[in-house]
Design an enzyme around this catalytic site. Structure first.
Site, PDB file in Angstrom:
ATOM      1  N   GLU A 215      58.804 -41.012  63.797  1.00 48.03           N
ATOM      2  CA  GLU A 215      58.638 -41.006  62.343  1.00 48.03           C
ATOM      3  C   GLU A 215      58.465 -39.587  61.812  1.00 48.03           C
ATOM      4  O   GLU A 215      59.010 -39.232  60.749  1.00 48.03           O
ATOM      5  CB  GLU A 215      57.429 -41.868  61.959  1.00 48.03           C
ATOM      6  CG  GLU A 215      57.590 -43.356  62.234  1.00 48.03           C
ATOM      7  CD  GLU A 215      57.225 -43.760  63.661  1.00 48.03           C
ATOM      8  OE1 GLU A 215      57.154 -44.959  63.932  1.00 48.03           O
ATOM      9  OE2 GLU A 215      57.018 -42.863  64.501  1.00 48.03           O
ATOM     10  N   SER A 287      35.868 -46.695  66.134  1.00 48.69           N
ATOM     11  CA  SER A 287      34.493 -47.041  66.479  1.00 48.69           C
ATOM     12  C   SER A 287      33.519 -46.138  65.748  1.00 48.69           C
ATOM     13  O   SER A 287      33.912 -45.105  65.200  1.00 48.69           O
ATOM     14  CB  SER A 287      34.235 -46.896  67.991  1.00 48.69           C
ATOM     15  OG  SER A 287      35.145 -47.644  68.740  1.00 48.69           O
ATOM     16  N   ASP A 359      46.244 -37.062  70.472  1.00 50.25           N
ATOM     17  CA  ASP A 359      47.628 -37.337  70.832  1.00 50.25           C
ATOM     18  C   ASP A 359      47.890 -36.833  72.241  1.00 50.25           C
ATOM     19  O   ASP A 359      47.949 -35.626  72.489  1.00 50.25           O
ATOM     20  CB  ASP A 359      48.570 -36.655  69.841  1.00 50.25           C
ATOM     21  CG  ASP A 359      50.048 -36.875  70.182  1.00 50.25           C
ATOM     22  OD1 ASP A 359      50.342 -37.777  70.994  1.00 50.25           O
ATOM     23  OD2 ASP A 359      50.896 -36.143  69.641  1.00 50.25           O
TER      24      ASP A 359
END
Length: 817
Positions: A215, A287, A359
């Site tokens: 993307e 979280s 990442d």
């Protein structure tokens, strides 16, 4: 006539025998064999569990070294007391299998790319299996298992656990199979150590498997580098990082070198990757965790809190238990499928985790000599490919062989035989950290045994993937947080886009030294926290690649800065707080630029409700729905004209990007609609977006989902998506930007609060129940309390206390045969 009737009866009998012994295709799905499924002796009737079921049991096994007593409390939480530590893991495996066998095995089928084997013919199952085979889940698990079994501690722990699982499986006959086996008409396999490693790899996919390389590459082909920085900034202005701003970091000891052609080839490429959407884990998996020092608590003892936000499924992801032996005493949330406590506490300390959102998954375009993929260009030479031939079994159908080329940069994820994700005929290899060998179980084993801060550091240094923020608190008074994992040292923006794979210049050049991972210990402010935001500000010397969240971190730190004399009750209130700090920032902006004089009475009524809203995303509020609909319409008004330049997928800018861009500059570049001859102002765009949102709100009102709780529709979905085994439309508040973060089928999967006073005081709850059997009252008996924000006091008992407690209802005894 008699002969005719006999013939008819025989035909009917034959047909019935055929129908009852055959799986039928109905609406594209296979039914179970009705004869077996409806059998009074072995069918689904046997899964109905009496409300007064007796869980008392005695079990013997030659695989045990000593005696183990298990006391079940009134919530069916087991408290395991073993004479030998490995026997505790044996019993943990036995109990996981007894109460969660189908769930734990089904998850490993998914991880291994074997769903077609049990689900049968279906494109969705086959494509998912092909995806996970290409991801390299099995081969990665096999390599990591070698590392795990090379360590005597983790090998003996996992061997004992696996023996325990199989000890239970060996007791099963078809009548006792969990219901889902009967529905899908298959039987349990023998458990192996590899299945546990597959589960760990599946969690790596869930928490470190998200990417947007394709993307982002499409976006780069349309937008200039300056536009990219505005649309996808590396760090938002409002970031409140895990490690407080102003922290001094040491200089990077490992500086990656950017390729010389990066500016011309990588950052300015005009080639469009013609991709469709790629399977992705839920990007909202996140979280909260925090720890407060005794200096800020009423008791003077540290308090640690954790609520991991993961998929809300039934059976629940977690299984609660206590493990105790002369060398171990720990309590908390465990993974069915793995030994040890994953999030919890022991006699000395407590720990909790949040996702680092880094990442660690990159793609490289490979240049093969020809379509056979036998050779590929790398560093000026044609290198030989290796191949994995993966056999995918399909229930009732011929096997499918997936032939996967493997390069020095990783397995070829996408090629001409896997066309549903690429249409340009190019080949992309995947470099993913989870493919590396690792031993996460060793980290959890050592955390379970940790006595102090030094033990905590030693434990988590063994942890690699998925990267996590490990919060810690101890009875000695220490609090700490550390972003732990094995992170590639990247130059800025490396891996944000698809990368050339013809040489090593774009390959990972090494890893950030563990000692340089972001961390805080005993800060002067008296607390540490994380909520999936960036770990540091811009002063950290390494590129923090990833897609973090920011708003929960802001409100958590606001709470903790404000509070003093903190109690457990304060932490419970905070952990279930529904205040939306994004709405606090966005609402004034929207109202400031709205032309209210142009609104109808009905439209004004929505604006008045928005103005009166208290910014809490409680179930019955309408304000959050109004804001959400309006913001979604504003995003389309601002970005859809530029994004319309291609029909290919592009990453949607984060909410913070649009909000901060408009707060900084009302003439934000993307406000103007480039498809019209005039230049639109922010006032025009905001007003137009509200007009459209008002129509959406009218529809929502008519459909009775204007109130926030119905609109966001939080629920618990059975792993097979069977409605009668699910709990949908739960009456609870919260939002993705609230501390109590939940939306659709994602939310707090385990809430835990631990006060580390002399006698540990702990509370917890998760959305589910201890049993995985939909026919048991213990299947979902925690759900209503979880929805209401209630907690159970966790019984952290020694054996004598367990024997004498009126909270204990059943006892199981395990002994050596």
């Amino acid at each position: 006539m008699r002969i005719f009737l006999l013939i008819v009866s025989a035909i009917i009998t034959i047909v019935l025998i055929f129908l009852l012994s055959t799986s039928l295709s109905i609406s594209g799905s296979k039914t179970p064999r009705f004869g077996a499924f409806l059998s009074p002796q072995n069918g689904f009737w046997q899964n109905a569990e009496a409300s007064n079921i007796d869980f008392n049991e005695k079990f013997t096994s030659a695989r045990l070294d000593g005696k183990v007593d298990v006391f079940f409390d009134e919530r069916l939480v087991p408290h395991v007391y073993a004479e030998k530590e490995n026997d505790a893991y044996f019993v943990q495996g036995y109990l996981h299998a007894k109460f969660r066998l189908w769930q734990m095995e089904f998850q490993t089928y998914a991880a291994a790319g074997r769903l077609s084997e049990i689900m049968g013919k279906g494109k969705a199952f086959l494509e998912k299996d092909r995806f996970f085979r290409r991801l390299g889940m099995v081969s990665s698990a096999e390599q990591s298992l070698k590392t795990l079994e090379a360590n005597s501690v983790t090998k003996s722990e996992l061997d004992a656990y696996t023996n325990g699982v199989n000890a239970y499986v060996e007791t099963l006959d078809p009548a006792k199979y969990p219901l889902e086996y009967k529905l899908l008409d298959y039987k349990p396999e023998k458990w192996t150590n590899l299945k546990t490693q597959l589960f760990f790899k599946y969690m790596s996919y869930e928490l470190a498997g998200f990417d947007s390389d394709f993307e982002m590459t499409n976006a780069r082909s349309i937008f200039s580098p300056a536009d990219i920085e505005q649309l996808y900034p590396i760090a938002p202005d409002s970031l409140d990082p895990v490690v407080a701003r102003g922290t001094t970091f040491q200089n990077a000891s490992h500086i990656p070198k950017k390729p010389g052609n990066a500016d011309s080839i990588y950052f300015h490429s005009s080639g469009i990757s013609n991709s469709t959407l790629i399977p992705q884990p839920d990007k909202n998996n996140g979280s909260n965790n925090w720890a407060v020092a005794g200096s800020k608590t009423k008791s003077g003892a540290p308090i640690l809190c954790n609520d991991p936000h993961l998929g809300l499924n039934l059976p629940s992801l977690w299984y609660e238990m206590q493990l105790s032996s002369p060398t171990l005493n720990t309590y908390g949330a465990t993974f069915p499928g793995s030994p040890s406590v994953i999030i919890g506490f022991n006699d000395s300390c407590a720990w909790g985790v949040t996702n680092a959102s880094r990442d660690v998954k990159d793609y490289y375009e490979i240049e093969f000599r020809d379509s056979t993929m036998q050779e590929y260009m790398f560093n000026g030479k044609w290198l030989k490919s290796t191949f994995r031939n993966e056999i995918i079994k399909i229930k009732g159908e011929p096997d499918v062989t997936e032939r996967i080329a493997v390069t020095v940069l990783g397995p070829v994820m996408y090629d001409k035989t896997f066309p549903n994700v690429l249409k340009d005929g190019k080949y992309y290899a995947l470099r993913w950290l989870a493919q590396d060998t690792s031993n996460e179980l060793l980290a959890f084993n050592k955390l379970n045994h940790a006595n102090n801060y030094a033990d905590y550091l030693n434990a988590i240094s063994n942890y690699q993937c998925p990267g996590q923020n490990f919060a810690f608190a101890s009875k000695s008074g220490d609090i700490a947080i550390r972003q732990e994992g094995k992170f590639p040292a990247k130059w800025q923006r490396q891996g944000d886009y698809l990368m050339p794979g013809v040489d090593s210049s774009y390959a990972w050049q090494g890893f950030i030294p563990n000692s340089e991972n972001p961390a805080m210990t005993n800060p002067a402010r008296g607390f540490v926290s994380s909520a999936n935001q960036l770990a540091t500000d811009k002063d950290y010397p390494y590129y923090l690649a990833g897609r973090p969240f920011i708003y929960r971190g802001i409100i958590i730190n606001r709470w903790l800065n404000r509070l003093s004399n903190i109690t457990v009750e304060d932490m419970q209130q905070m952990q279930t707080d529904t205040y939306d700090v994004f709405a606090e920032m966005a609402r004034p902006l929207l109202l400031r630029y709205l032309n209210q004089q142009d609104l109808s009475n009905d439209e004004l009524s929505y604006i008045n409700k928005l103005k009166e809203w208290n910014l809490r995303t409680d179930y019955n509020e309408e304000g959050p729905t109004i804001l959400d609909k309006w913001w979604r319409r504003l995003q389309k008004e601002v970005f859809s004209d530029e994004f319309a330049k291609t029909a290919l997928p592009m990453r949607t800018p984060d909410n913070s990007t649009l909000l901060e861009g408009l707060l900084r500059d009302s003439t934000f570049k993307f406000v103007d609609n480039i498809s019209t001859p005039r230049v639109e102002s922010l006032r025009q765009i905001v007003s137009a977006s509200f007009k459209k949102a008002a129509k959406d709100l009218d529809t929502a009102k008519q459909s009775d989902y204007l109130i926030w709780g119905k609109y966001k529709n939080t629920g618990l979905k059975h792993l097979l998506n069977i409605p009668s085994f699910s709990r949908q439309q739960l009456e609870m508040g919260g939002s993705l930007n609230s501390i109590n973060a939940n939306f659709r089928n994602n939310g707090p999967s385990w809430r835990m609060i631990v006060q580390l006073s002399k006698d540990t005081e702990a509370y917890g709850v998760y959305p589910g129940g201890q049993s995985g059997n939909p026919g048991s009252k213990y299947y979902d008996d925690f759900v209503d309390d979880w929805v209401k924000g209630k907690y159970f006091k966790l019984l952290f008992l020694n054996k004598q206390e367990g024997q004498n407690s009126d909270k204990i209802k059943w006892k199981m005894t395990f002994s050596k045969a």
